[in-house]
Design a protein around this motif. Sequence first.
Motif, PDB file in Angstrom:
ATOM      1  N   PRO A 108       4.699   4.326   0.515  1.00 29.24           N
ATOM      2  CA  PRO A 108       4.335   5.489   1.337  1.00 29.24           C
ATOM      3  C   PRO A 108       2.848   5.488   1.669  1.00 29.24           C
ATOM      4  CG  PRO A 108       4.508   6.129  -0.969  1.00 29.24           C
ATOM      5  CD  PRO A 108       4.954   4.693  -0.891  1.00 29.24           C
ATOM      6  N   CYS A 109       2.500   6.277   2.693  1.00 27.20           N
ATOM      7  CA  CYS A 109       1.080   6.466   2.991  1.00 27.20           C
ATOM      8  C   CYS A 109       0.419   7.077   1.762  1.00 27.20           C
ATOM      9  CB  CYS A 109       0.943   7.386   4.210  1.00 27.20           C
ATOM     10  SG  CYS A 109      -0.759   7.711   4.651  1.00 27.20           S
ATOM     11  N   GLN A 130       6.325  -7.781  -2.923  1.00 29.23           N
ATOM     12  CA  GLN A 130       5.639  -8.002  -4.196  1.00 29.23           C
ATOM     13  C   GLN A 130       4.747  -6.841  -4.608  1.00 29.23           C
ATOM     14  OE1 GLN A 130       5.416  -9.922  -1.461  1.00 29.23           O
ATOM     15  NE2 GLN A 130       5.292 -12.103  -1.939  1.00 29.23           N
ATOM     16  N   MET A 131       4.296  -6.039  -3.623  1.00 29.56           N
ATOM     17  CA  MET A 131       3.316  -5.007  -3.968  1.00 29.56           C
ATOM     18  C   MET A 131       3.740  -3.638  -3.453  1.00 29.56           C
ATOM     19  SD  MET A 131      -0.327  -7.024  -3.445  1.00 29.56           S
ATOM     20  CE  MET A 131      -1.310  -5.859  -4.384  1.00 29.56           C
ATOM     21  N   LEU A 132       3.342  -2.628  -4.201  1.00 24.49           N
ATOM     22  CA  LEU A 132       3.604  -1.242  -3.821  1.00 24.49           C
ATOM     23  C   LEU A 132       2.291  -0.613  -3.377  1.00 24.49           C
ATOM     24  CD1 LEU A 132       5.587   1.210  -3.852  1.00 24.49           C
ATOM     25  CD2 LEU A 132       4.805   1.642  -6.212  1.00 24.49           C
ATOM     26  N   ARG A 133       2.303  -0.030  -2.167  1.00 22.93           N
ATOM     27  CA  ARG A 133       1.126   0.686  -1.699  1.00 22.93           C
ATOM     28  C   ARG A 133       1.359   2.191  -1.825  1.00 22.93           C
ATOM     29  NH1 ARG A 133      -1.126   1.901   3.501  1.00 22.93           N
ATOM     30  NH2 ARG A 133      -1.122   3.916   2.458  1.00 22.93           N
ATOM     31  N   GLY A 134       0.293   2.970  -1.751  1.00 23.41           N
ATOM     32  CA  GLY A 134       0.418   4.420  -1.803  1.00 23.41           C
ATOM     33  C   GLY A 134      -0.947   4.992  -2.159  1.00 23.41           C
ATOM     34  N   GLY A 135      -1.391   5.943  -1.358  1.00 19.81           N
ATOM     35  CA  GLY A 135      -2.720   6.503  -1.578  1.00 19.81           C
ATOM     36  C   GLY A 135      -2.668   7.675  -2.555  1.00 19.81           C
ATOM     37  N   VAL A 139       2.773  -2.393   4.943  1.00 19.78           N
ATOM     38  CA  VAL A 139       3.544  -1.473   5.792  1.00 19.78           C
ATOM     39  C   VAL A 139       3.843  -0.182   5.040  1.00 19.78           C
ATOM     40  CG1 VAL A 139       4.638  -3.308   7.157  1.00 19.78           C
ATOM     41  CG2 VAL A 139       5.797  -2.451   5.120  1.00 19.78           C
ATOM     42  N   GLU A 140       3.936   0.894   5.806  1.00 15.21           N
ATOM     43  CA  GLU A 140       4.286   2.172   5.198  1.00 15.21           C
ATOM     44  C   GLU A 140       5.799   2.375   5.255  1.00 15.21           C
ATOM     45  OE1 GLU A 140       0.118   4.563   5.483  1.00 15.21           O
ATOM     46  OE2 GLU A 140       1.604   5.074   6.991  1.00 15.21           O
ATOM     47  N   ALA A 141       6.329   2.933   4.174  1.00 17.15           N
ATOM     48  CA  ALA A 141       7.770   3.185   4.090  1.00 17.15           C
ATOM     49  C   ALA A 141       7.977   4.478   3.316  1.00 17.15           C
ATOM     50  CB  ALA A 141       8.461   2.032   3.356  1.00 17.15           C
ATOM     51  N   HIS A 142       9.042   5.200   3.671  1.00 19.74           N
ATOM     52  CA  HIS A 142       9.296   6.496   3.021  1.00 19.74           C
ATOM     53  C   HIS A 142      10.799   6.733   2.995  1.00 19.74           C
ATOM     54  CE1 HIS A 142       8.893  10.721   1.949  1.00 19.74           C
ATOM     55  NE2 HIS A 142       7.581  10.548   1.818  1.00 19.74           N
ATOM     56  N   HIS A 143      11.315   7.337   1.905  1.00 18.74           N
ATOM     57  CA  HIS A 143      12.768   7.568   1.844  1.00 18.74           C
ATOM     58  C   HIS A 143      13.160   8.722   2.758  1.00 18.74           C
ATOM     59  CE1 HIS A 143      11.254  10.620  -0.869  1.00 18.74           C
ATOM     60  NE2 HIS A 143      12.436  11.214  -0.861  1.00 18.74           N
ATOM     61  N   ASP A 144      12.168   9.555   3.131  1.00 18.94           N
ATOM     62  CA  ASP A 144      12.458  10.724   3.977  1.00 18.94           C
ATOM     63  C   ASP A 144      11.251  10.947   4.895  1.00 18.94           C
ATOM     64  OD1 ASP A 144      13.337  13.107   5.021  1.00 18.94           O
ATOM     65  OD2 ASP A 144      12.938  14.294   3.205  1.00 18.94           O
ATOM     66  N   LEU A 188       5.634   9.298  11.023  1.00 19.20           N
ATOM     67  CA  LEU A 188       6.121   8.658  12.256  1.00 19.20           C
ATOM     68  C   LEU A 188       6.082   7.133  12.195  1.00 19.20           C
ATOM     69  CD1 LEU A 188       4.552  10.833  15.120  1.00 19.20           C
ATOM     70  CD2 LEU A 188       6.973  10.665  14.461  1.00 19.20           C
ATOM     71  N   GLN A 189       5.149   6.631  11.409  1.00 19.03           N
ATOM     72  CA  GLN A 189       5.021   5.172  11.329  1.00 19.03           C
ATOM     73  C   GLN A 189       5.647   4.598  10.066  1.00 19.03           C
ATOM     74  OE1 GLN A 189       0.754   5.298  11.573  1.00 19.03           O
ATOM     75  NE2 GLN A 189       0.447   4.809   9.428  1.00 19.03           N
ATOM     76  N   SER A 190       6.264   5.460   9.268  1.00 15.96           N
ATOM     77  CA  SER A 190       6.844   4.979   8.011  1.00 15.96           C
ATOM     78  C   SER A 190       8.250   4.438   8.239  1.00 15.96           C
ATOM     79  CB  SER A 190       6.883   6.114   6.980  1.00 15.96           C
ATOM     80  OG  SER A 190       5.570   6.523   6.674  1.00 15.96           O
ATOM     81  N   LEU A 191       8.513   3.253   7.725  1.00 10.27           N
ATOM     82  CA  LEU A 191       9.834   2.644   7.854  1.00 10.27           C
ATOM     83  C   LEU A 191      10.831   3.389   6.979  1.00 10.27           C
ATOM     84  CD1 LEU A 191       8.931  -1.167   7.489  1.00 10.27           C
ATOM     85  CD2 LEU A 191       9.286   0.138   9.624  1.00 10.27           C
TER      86      LEU A 191
END
Length: 352
Positions: A101-102, A123-128, A297-302, A311-314
């Motif tokens: 996630p962002c 391989q990696m998890l992003r998240g601020g 890349v940003e990704a979100h379950h919801d 808007l840009q989260s997969l």
Amino acid sequence: MLIVMKTGATADQVASVCRHIESLGLKPHPIPGAERTAIGITGNQGALELQELAGLDGVAEAIRVTKPYKLVSREVKPDNTRIAFPGFELGGAELVVMAGPCAVESRDQLFRIAEQVARAGAQMLRGGAFKPRTSPYSFQGLGERGLEILAQAREAFGLAIVTEAMDRENLGLVEQYADMIQIGARNMQNYSLLRDAGRARKPVLLKRGIAATLEEWLMAAEYLLAEGNYQVALCERGVRTFADHSRNTLDLSVVPAVKELSHLPVIVDPSHGTGRRDRVLPLARAAVAVGADGLIVEAHHDPEHAASDGLQSLYPRQVFELMDELRQWAPLVKRWAPPARAEAFSSHAVLT
Ligand code: PEP
Ligand code: MN
């Protein structure tokens, strides 16, 4: 200035040249290469005589580096830099994907997304945890609690963590929890933060500034290396142009340009680069085709309810699509992408 040691020069000879450089009030940076060791020199080199150094024991030649950036340049280090993480390497043939996630919003949110990211093979998890937001009224991140959640997700899913340090105050905390410290686009020219990150013991992901030229970007990276942190990767995340069809203009032409001038790995962020999830996969393909070493890349379950950058989260299924595609495409550019992970993560980890 660059000192190139003779092939077969001994460790003692390298150490003695370094001591000589220090005695001149300058800083030596030994760079072991496939064939021979080079020693970059930083500091004010004023009237330094090439001959004086070229004559030292074990030295093959002393060269003036023509570029304004020194330690990041290929002149100084012809071999690609590789950054080692537990179980994988950034900068080699393996494409590295950082997804998540962002912002970290809660344990439940991060764990739901992290599980999908891990299963897809990234391989990696992003998240601020510390978020640079345009508005002071927007969600600013969970701070240290966010870092704790990231560290728990690393344990539960075996993912390395990349997260942003926004200022000198939170850099130490981020260094403590993260596997890689992100310096955001807005901070690319925050030189005091860069100097501190250059003294950190974790690799740094340096995002390109919103309006930075290639030279400004490489000079920013030079701050990190000059302080002794050679574990640096660059991230193209789009620059501001007159184009209004996309959040930023993803400058993929910069990737081969960086590769020519620098030995540092380059990754591409098609999420911030475009601002739209339906553009992420096409630009990710293109990024790999032009030689990127990985993607963030940003990704979100919801994503409809994400605290930032929904808007840009997969969607999770799109992370699987991306990884599936990469596995097919990567061999065309002599790379490979990691397989999906079938193992069941404990439901306890996901639900509590
Ligand atoms: C981010 O990665 O969420 C981010 C804020 O990126 P950038 O610094 O590129 O805007
Ligand atoms: Mn974001």
